[in-house]
Design an enzyme around this catalytic site. Structure first.
Site, PDB file in Angstrom:
ATOM      1  N   ARG A   1     -17.982  59.838 -27.330  1.00 23.78           N
ATOM      2  CA  ARG A   1     -17.012  58.932 -27.938  1.00 23.78           C
ATOM      3  C   ARG A   1     -17.234  58.756 -29.444  1.00 23.78           C
ATOM      4  O   ARG A   1     -16.294  58.450 -30.171  1.00 23.78           O
ATOM      5  CB  ARG A   1     -17.033  57.577 -27.236  1.00 23.78           C
ATOM      6  CG  ARG A   1     -16.255  57.603 -25.929  1.00 23.78           C
ATOM      7  CD  ARG A   1     -16.255  56.265 -25.265  1.00 23.78           C
ATOM      8  NE  ARG A   1     -15.225  56.169 -24.223  1.00 23.78           N
ATOM      9  CZ  ARG A   1     -15.064  55.115 -23.443  1.00 23.78           C
ATOM     10  NH1 ARG A   1     -15.849  54.064 -23.564  1.00 23.78           N
ATOM     11  NH2 ARG A   1     -14.106  55.104 -22.537  1.00 23.78           N
TER      12      ARG A   1
ATOM     13  N   LYS B   1     -11.660  52.797  -4.969  1.00 19.74           N
ATOM     14  CA  LYS B   1     -10.715  51.733  -4.633  1.00 19.74           C
ATOM     15  C   LYS B   1      -9.255  52.156  -4.668  1.00 19.74           C
ATOM     16  O   LYS B   1      -8.740  52.586  -5.693  1.00 19.74           O
ATOM     17  CB  LYS B   1     -10.905  50.553  -5.594  1.00 19.74           C
ATOM     18  CG  LYS B   1     -12.156  49.770  -5.307  1.00 19.74           C
ATOM     19  CD  LYS B   1     -12.274  48.636  -6.274  1.00 19.74           C
ATOM     20  CE  LYS B   1     -12.692  47.343  -5.595  1.00 19.74           C
ATOM     21  NZ  LYS B   1     -12.644  46.225  -6.553  1.00 19.74           N
TER      22      LYS B   1
ATOM     23  N   GLY C   1     -13.859  58.647 -17.431  1.00 21.53           N
ATOM     24  CA  GLY C   1     -14.697  57.985 -16.434  1.00 21.53           C
ATOM     25  C   GLY C   1     -15.558  58.933 -15.610  1.00 21.53           C
ATOM     26  O   GLY C   1     -16.145  59.883 -16.135  1.00 21.53           O
TER      27      GLY C   1
ATOM     28  N   GLY D   1      -9.555  53.859 -17.940  1.00 24.34           N
ATOM     29  CA  GLY D   1      -8.482  52.897 -17.685  1.00 24.34           C
ATOM     30  C   GLY D   1      -7.269  53.170 -18.561  1.00 24.34           C
ATOM     31  O   GLY D   1      -6.121  53.080 -18.109  1.00 24.34           O
TER      32      GLY D   1
HETATM   33  C1  3PG Z   1     -13.904  51.866 -21.368  1.00 26.47           C
HETATM   34  O1  3PG Z   1     -15.111  52.134 -21.395  1.00 26.47           O
HETATM   35  O2  3PG Z   1     -13.168  52.123 -20.400  1.00 26.47           O
HETATM   36  C2  3PG Z   1     -13.295  51.264 -22.583  1.00 26.47           C
HETATM   37  O3  3PG Z   1     -14.188  51.246 -23.637  1.00 26.47           O
HETATM   38  C3  3PG Z   1     -12.739  49.893 -22.280  1.00 26.47           C
HETATM   39  O4  3PG Z   1     -13.764  49.014 -21.914  1.00 26.47           O
HETATM   40  P1  3PG Z   1     -13.407  47.689 -21.100  1.00 26.47           P
HETATM   41  O5  3PG Z   1     -12.962  48.141 -19.731  1.00 26.47           O
HETATM   42  O6  3PG Z   1     -14.680  46.882 -21.051  1.00 26.47           O
HETATM   43  O7  3PG Z   1     -12.282  46.987 -21.796  1.00 26.47           O
END
Ligand code: 3PG
Ligand code: MG
Length: 379
Positions: A39, A176, A331, A354
């Protein structure tokens, strides 16, 4: 400008200007050591573009989920050290979430963030689904733009959402169903086939009337899964077999014992399904190899435990081998392809988990919408 969002070129002259760059440096840390700096490296095209043109750059990020107060566990010091090596001269503010104003999107905090800066750049794709102060606030005050990473992520993900080469195959996994229902619905509108693996498949199996032993199940989602199966059976592909861990076994600890066995879709009491089976991996592979577009989010099993990594590994291999355009939605699945040494064979690995799901689901993000209303965008 793409999708109505201003880009770096739309900022005008940046030499001598002070630029606030919101990045997503929420990197994985183990004992205070960065275990993957992707990142940080992903923000370099933007940081270099600005510094090469004589801008003074101040970066900011959140790290973890501190509770609105300074907390040494979430210090950005390790990030600052790495950033100084990769982008000398770029300053880094304290963890944004040390201030309660960040998640609350407090206007006073936005003012404090913007003070002393002439321009704002959002390059935090992974956080742009959060309507937090540093994401949606500065474009109300400063001329703003999307950085290179944000622009690239949006172009690729909206590209496959809006005009994918077909067949378009989506692979979903993870534990989930409740997290994924919205995106499953959206995917049904755009993908030709959806492969479902991971812990979430057991809630579907229950909806089909199978006994699932001690496998993960969200009872309050069984009805929703039954409805999806009823309406879209032809496009949802569920594993035909699974790998289970027997009584006494412990996830992540082979020394604790417990048998490991293959099953169809039903498991006896005491058994827990933790991976898709070889039949499912082969069937999924057939579909993946014929795809022209592949979007993968969520592992097929508990791949951190070598007894249950085969399904995720097989899917990763076919995704890597496929001639289709392959995108991994951040992720755990990104961690899986990295673990299997296949990252360079995937066309795009998103830096946002997300955020990529929300972009696919909604077609937009709060961070993008904010940039469209920045003062430098003619209305
Ligand atoms: C992540 O790691 O998915 C992003 O940096 C967002 O982090 P957060 O879900 O804590 O907002
Ligand atoms: Mg490929």
């Amino acid at each position: 400008m793409k999708f109505g969002v201003p880009e770096l070129e739309d900022l005008g002259e940046v030499a001598g200007k002070s630029v606030l760059v919101r990045a997503d440096f929420n990197v994985p840390l183990r004992d205070g050591v960065i275990s993957d700096d992707l990142r940080i490296r992903a923000a370099l095209p933007t940081l270099n573009w600005l510094t090469e043109r004589g801008a003074r750059v101040t970066a900011c990020t959140h790290l973890g989920r501190p509770k609105g107060a300074p907390d040494p566990t979430y210090s950005v010091d390790p990030v600052r050290v790495r950033l100084a090596e990769l982008a000398p001269g770029v300053e880094l503010l304290d963890n944004l979430r040390f201030d309660p104003g960040e998640t609350a999107n407090d206007p006073a905090f936005v003012d404090r963030l913007c003070r002393g800066h002439d321009l704002y750049v959002n390059d935090a794709f992974g956080a742009s689904h959060r309507a937090h102060a540093s994401i949606v606030g500065p474009p109300t005050e400063l001329a703003s733009a999307a950085g290179r990473l944000l622009a690239k992520e949006v172009e690729i993900l909206l590209g496959i959402r809006e005009h994918p080469s077909r067949p378009f195959v989506a692979i979903t996994g993870g534990s989930k169903v409740s997290d994924k229902l919205g995106v499953l619905q959206a995917l049904l509108d755009i993908a030709d086939q959806i492969l479902i693996g991971g812990g979430m498949c057991f809630t579907f199996f229950k909806a089909m009337g199978h006994q699932i032993g001690n496998s993960l199940c969200e009872d309050d989602q069984v009805e929703a899964c039954a409805k999806l199966l009823d309406e879209h059976a032809d496009r949802l592909l569920l594993p035909e077999d699974v790998v289970g861990l027997g009584p006494g076994g412990k996830i992540g600890d082979p020394s604790a014992g417990g048998d490991v066995r293959n099953f169809g879709r039903s498991l006896p009491d005491g058994w827990m399904g933790l991976d898709i089976g070889p039949g499912a991996a082969a069937a999924f592979g057939d579909v993946i190899l014929e795809a022209r577009t592949i979007l993968w989010n969520g592992p097929m099993g508990v791949f951190e435990d070598t007894r249950f990594e085969a399904g995720t590994r097989a899917v990763a291999q076919t995704v890597a081998e496929s001639r289709g355009f392959s995108v991994i939605g951040g992720g755990d699945s990104a961690a899986a392809v990295a673990q299997f040494g296949l990252a360079s064979d995937v066309d795009h690995i998103s830096t946002g988990g997300g955020a990529s799901l929300e972009l696919i689901e909604q077609g937009d993000l709060p961070g993008l919408e904010a940039l469209r209303h920045a003062p430098n965008v003619a209305s």
